[in-house]
Scaffold this motif. Structure first.
Motif, PDB file in Angstrom:
ATOM      1  N   GLU A  60      45.737  37.154  47.442  1.00  0.00           N
ATOM      2  CA  GLU A  60      44.489  36.809  46.835  1.00  0.00           C
ATOM      3  C   GLU A  60      43.903  35.392  46.766  1.00  0.00           C
ATOM      4  O   GLU A  60      44.934  34.796  46.163  1.00  0.00           O
ATOM      5  CB  GLU A  60      43.917  37.660  45.768  1.00  0.00           C
TER       6      GLU A  60
ATOM      7  N   ARG B 243      41.912  32.130  44.979  1.00  0.00           N
ATOM      8  CA  ARG B 243      41.347  31.834  43.764  1.00  0.00           C
ATOM      9  C   ARG B 243      40.013  31.517  44.393  1.00  0.00           C
ATOM     10  O   ARG B 243      39.707  31.004  45.331  1.00  0.00           O
ATOM     11  CB  ARG B 243      41.992  30.814  43.064  1.00  0.00           C
ATOM     12  N   THR B 244      39.182  31.328  43.243  1.00  0.00           N
ATOM     13  CA  THR B 244      37.920  30.962  43.527  1.00  0.00           C
ATOM     14  C   THR B 244      37.602  29.624  43.770  1.00  0.00           C
ATOM     15  O   THR B 244      36.815  29.265  44.925  1.00  0.00           O
ATOM     16  CB  THR B 244      36.825  31.118  42.166  1.00  0.00           C
TER      17      THR B 244
ATOM     18  N   ARG C 271      32.622  36.254  48.360  1.00  0.00           N
ATOM     19  CA  ARG C 271      33.942  36.514  47.484  1.00  0.00           C
ATOM     20  C   ARG C 271      33.996  35.556  46.266  1.00  0.00           C
ATOM     21  O   ARG C 271      34.297  36.218  45.249  1.00  0.00           O
ATOM     22  CB  ARG C 271      35.009  36.266  48.466  1.00  0.00           C
TER      23      ARG C 271
ATOM     24  N   GLN D 286      34.031  37.070  42.685  1.00  0.00           N
ATOM     25  CA  GLN D 286      35.124  36.998  41.647  1.00  0.00           C
ATOM     26  C   GLN D 286      34.703  36.556  40.279  1.00  0.00           C
ATOM     27  O   GLN D 286      35.239  36.684  39.281  1.00  0.00           O
ATOM     28  CB  GLN D 286      36.056  35.873  42.297  1.00  0.00           C
TER      29      GLN D 286
ATOM     30  N   SER E 261      33.170  39.276  38.441  1.00  0.00           N
ATOM     31  CA  SER E 261      34.086  40.155  37.661  1.00  0.00           C
ATOM     32  C   SER E 261      34.862  39.617  36.711  1.00  0.00           C
ATOM     33  O   SER E 261      35.289  40.186  35.634  1.00  0.00           O
ATOM     34  CB  SER E 261      35.339  40.765  38.801  1.00  0.00           C
TER      35      SER E 261
ATOM     36  N   ALA F 240      35.129  42.572  44.786  1.00  0.00           N
ATOM     37  CA  ALA F 240      34.685  41.274  45.306  1.00  0.00           C
ATOM     38  C   ALA F 240      34.620  41.317  46.797  1.00  0.00           C
ATOM     39  O   ALA F 240      33.696  40.681  47.643  1.00  0.00           O
ATOM     40  CB  ALA F 240      35.856  40.267  44.870  1.00  0.00           C
TER      41      ALA F 240
END
Length: 140
Positions: free
Chosen positions: A2, A4-5, A44, A48, A51, A60
């Motif tokens: 995954e 990260r933002t 996405r 994130q 969320s 996401a």
């Protein structure tokens, strides 16, 4: 794995920069896939962020699809066909309202900023000269 933002936002910035760089060269590079990738990364990242802010379970990946659809609708001005293709690929009628809203909002903003799509501008500013476009207007 995954992301990260911050990594997603950086990826969207790199995709945008590289797309702008390749559009000025004689290399055959398109706009369709880079715009899908840019919209998916930004969508996405938004998913994130949402969320992390609310206690409701948020997927996401749905935000990623909505971001890609919104980006495509904004630059290509496709509406119904884009919605149908997206709903057919995802096989989920639950996405009908978010997909439609993303398309309408992004197309509305894009039409407000510039009435022509990227493809119309490409034809008008073609290096071989102006190519006439067929318009949908009828003479009275």
């Amino acid at each position: 794995a995954e992301l990260r933002t911050a990594q997603l936002i950086l990826a969207a910035f790199l995709i945008c920069s590289l797309t702008l760089l390749t559009q000025g060269t004689a290399v055959p590079a398109g706009l369709f896939i880079p715009n899908i990738l840019m919209g998916a990364c930004l969508g996405r990242a938004t998913g994130q962020i949402v969320s992390g802010l609310v206690d409701v379970p948020v997927h996401a990946g749905v935000y990623s699809i909505i971001g890609a659809v919104g980006m495509l609708a904004g630059y290509s001005r496709m509406t119904v066909s884009l919605a149908m293709i997206t709903l057919e690929i995802t096989q989920s009628m639950k996405l009908l309202l978010p997909v439609t809203m993303a398309i309408l909002v992004s197309k509305g903003i894009a039409d407000f900023l510039k009435p022509e799509s990227v493809y119309d501008l490409g034809v008008v500013h073609h290096p071989l000269g102006r190519i006439t476009l067929l318009r949908a207007e009828l003479d009275e």
